[in-house]
Write a protein that holds these residues in place. Structure first.
Motif, PDB file in Angstrom:
ATOM      1  N   ILE A  38       0.842  -1.195   0.000  1.00  0.00           N
ATOM      2  CA  ILE A  38       0.000   0.000   0.000  1.00  0.00           C
ATOM      3  C   ILE A  38       0.881   1.251   0.000  1.00  0.00           C
ATOM      4  O   ILE A  38       1.597   1.517   0.954  1.00  0.00           O
ATOM      5  N   THR A  39       0.809   1.969  -1.093  1.00  0.00           N
ATOM      6  CA  THR A  39       1.566   3.216  -1.258  1.00  0.00           C
ATOM      7  C   THR A  39       0.725   4.380  -0.739  1.00  0.00           C
ATOM      8  O   THR A  39      -0.437   4.205  -0.369  1.00  0.00           O
ATOM      9  N   ALA A  40       1.294   5.566  -0.773  1.00  0.00           N
ATOM     10  CA  ALA A  40       0.569   6.770  -0.348  1.00  0.00           C
ATOM     11  C   ALA A  40      -0.682   6.967  -1.203  1.00  0.00           C
ATOM     12  O   ALA A  40      -1.754   7.306  -0.690  1.00  0.00           O
ATOM     13  N   LYS A  42      -2.414   4.669  -2.861  1.00  0.00           N
ATOM     14  CA  LYS A  42      -3.412   3.638  -2.564  1.00  0.00           C
ATOM     15  C   LYS A  42      -4.062   3.886  -1.204  1.00  0.00           C
ATOM     16  O   LYS A  42      -5.261   3.661  -1.038  1.00  0.00           O
ATOM     17  N   ALA A  43      -3.293   4.352  -0.248  1.00  0.00           N
ATOM     18  CA  ALA A  43      -3.846   4.665   1.072  1.00  0.00           C
ATOM     19  C   ALA A  43      -4.875   5.784   0.945  1.00  0.00           C
ATOM     20  O   ALA A  43      -5.951   5.724   1.542  1.00  0.00           O
ATOM     21  N   LYS A  44      -4.555   6.806   0.147  1.00  0.00           N
ATOM     22  CA  LYS A  44      -5.487   7.910  -0.067  1.00  0.00           C
ATOM     23  C   LYS A  44      -6.743   7.410  -0.771  1.00  0.00           C
ATOM     24  O   LYS A  44      -7.858   7.835  -0.435  1.00  0.00           O
ATOM     25  N   ALA A  45      -6.581   6.493  -1.726  1.00  0.00           N
ATOM     26  CA  ALA A  45      -7.737   5.936  -2.431  1.00  0.00           C
ATOM     27  C   ALA A  45      -8.643   5.156  -1.474  1.00  0.00           C
ATOM     28  O   ALA A  45      -9.869   5.208  -1.591  1.00  0.00           O
ATOM     29  N   ILE A  46      -8.056   4.441  -0.515  1.00  0.00           N
ATOM     30  CA  ILE A  46      -8.843   3.706   0.480  1.00  0.00           C
ATOM     31  C   ILE A  46      -9.647   4.685   1.334  1.00  0.00           C
ATOM     32  O   ILE A  46     -10.845   4.483   1.580  1.00  0.00           O
ATOM     33  N   ILE A  47      -8.998   5.759   1.777  1.00  0.00           N
ATOM     34  CA  ILE A  47      -9.677   6.765   2.600  1.00  0.00           C
ATOM     35  C   ILE A  47     -10.782   7.453   1.801  1.00  0.00           C
ATOM     36  O   ILE A  47     -11.897   7.651   2.302  1.00  0.00           O
ATOM     37  N   ASP A  48     -10.509   7.799   0.546  1.00  0.00           N
ATOM     38  CA  ASP A  48     -11.513   8.433  -0.308  1.00  0.00           C
ATOM     39  C   ASP A  48     -12.706   7.505  -0.518  1.00  0.00           C
ATOM     40  O   ASP A  48     -13.864   7.938  -0.466  1.00  0.00           O
ATOM     41  N   TYR A  49     -12.421   6.217  -0.758  1.00  0.00           N
ATOM     42  CA  TYR A  49     -13.490   5.240  -0.973  1.00  0.00           C
ATOM     43  C   TYR A  49     -14.389   5.142   0.250  1.00  0.00           C
ATOM     44  O   TYR A  49     -15.614   5.190   0.132  1.00  0.00           O
ATOM     45  N   ALA A  63     -11.043  -4.817  -2.433  1.00  0.00           N
ATOM     46  CA  ALA A  63     -10.896  -5.045  -3.870  1.00  0.00           C
ATOM     47  C   ALA A  63     -11.735  -4.069  -4.691  1.00  0.00           C
ATOM     48  O   ALA A  63     -11.496  -3.897  -5.883  1.00  0.00           O
ATOM     49  N   LYS A  64     -12.710  -3.407  -4.066  1.00  0.00           N
ATOM     50  CA  LYS A  64     -13.557  -2.430  -4.758  1.00  0.00           C
ATOM     51  C   LYS A  64     -12.875  -1.074  -4.925  1.00  0.00           C
ATOM     52  O   LYS A  64     -13.332  -0.239  -5.684  1.00  0.00           O
ATOM     53  N   VAL A  65     -11.784  -0.864  -4.209  1.00  0.00           N
ATOM     54  CA  VAL A  65     -11.079   0.424  -4.250  1.00  0.00           C
ATOM     55  C   VAL A  65     -10.221   0.496  -5.510  1.00  0.00           C
ATOM     56  O   VAL A  65      -9.475  -0.436  -5.820  1.00  0.00           O
ATOM     57  N   ASP A  66     -10.322   1.610  -6.230  1.00  0.00           N
ATOM     58  CA  ASP A  66      -9.491   1.807  -7.426  1.00  0.00           C
ATOM     59  C   ASP A  66      -8.018   1.736  -7.054  1.00  0.00           C
ATOM     60  O   ASP A  66      -7.582   2.380  -6.104  1.00  0.00           O
ATOM     61  N   GLY A  67      -7.250   0.951  -7.787  1.00  0.00           N
ATOM     62  CA  GLY A  67      -5.817   0.840  -7.546  1.00  0.00           C
ATOM     63  C   GLY A  67      -5.434  -0.276  -6.586  1.00  0.00           C
ATOM     64  O   GLY A  67      -4.273  -0.598  -6.451  1.00  0.00           O
ATOM     65  N   VAL A  68      -6.411  -0.849  -5.922  1.00  0.00           N
ATOM     66  CA  VAL A  68      -6.141  -1.976  -5.020  1.00  0.00           C
ATOM     67  C   VAL A  68      -6.756  -3.206  -5.671  1.00  0.00           C
ATOM     68  O   VAL A  68      -7.966  -3.408  -5.618  1.00  0.00           O
ATOM     69  N   ASN A  69      -5.921  -3.995  -6.333  1.00  0.00           N
ATOM     70  CA  ASN A  69      -6.455  -5.165  -7.022  1.00  0.00           C
ATOM     71  C   ASN A  69      -5.465  -6.320  -7.009  1.00  0.00           C
ATOM     72  O   ASN A  69      -4.299  -6.152  -6.679  1.00  0.00           O
ATOM     73  N   GLU A  70      -5.968  -7.461  -7.358  1.00  0.00           N
ATOM     74  CA  GLU A  70      -5.175  -8.689  -7.293  1.00  0.00           C
ATOM     75  C   GLU A  70      -4.007  -8.711  -8.270  1.00  0.00           C
ATOM     76  O   GLU A  70      -3.055  -9.451  -8.072  1.00  0.00           O
TER      77      GLU A  70
END
Length: 99
Positions: A38-40, A42-49, A63-70
């Protein structure tokens, strides 16, 4: 019997310091960045989601968060490091025996 209980209890005393879990519903950006892969951004994308969609119900919702995928992350490892309940408990480094 007492000896058996001691043998079973001692590992439990150290379990909390060796393992950590990051609550993806309450973690800060810095706390999220302690997770594997988890980069900065991706962390921001998780918080935004979670700000837009509400709290995560299960860890697999990551897995629904943009940028966080398998394709880019070891999701099984990531799921072991996160929780959707309780406090965030970060992993700690083991103290050196030389001290």
């Amino acid at each position: 019997m007492r000896k058996l209980l001691m043998i079973m209890a001692i590992p439990l005393l150290f379990a909390g310091t060796a393992f950590g879990a990051v609550n993806i519903n309450t973690a800060t950006q810095d706390e999220l960045q302690t997770l594997s892969g988890i980069t900065a951004a991706k962390a921001k994308a998780i918080i935004d989601y979670r700000s837009k969609a509400g709290k995560f119900k299960v860890t697999e919702d990551l897995a629904k968060v943009d940028g966080v995928n398998e394709q880019h992350l070891d999701m099984k490892q990531l799921y072991r490091e996160v929780t959707v309940t309780g406090p965030t408990v970060l992993k700690t480094k083991e103290k050196s025996a030389a001290k």
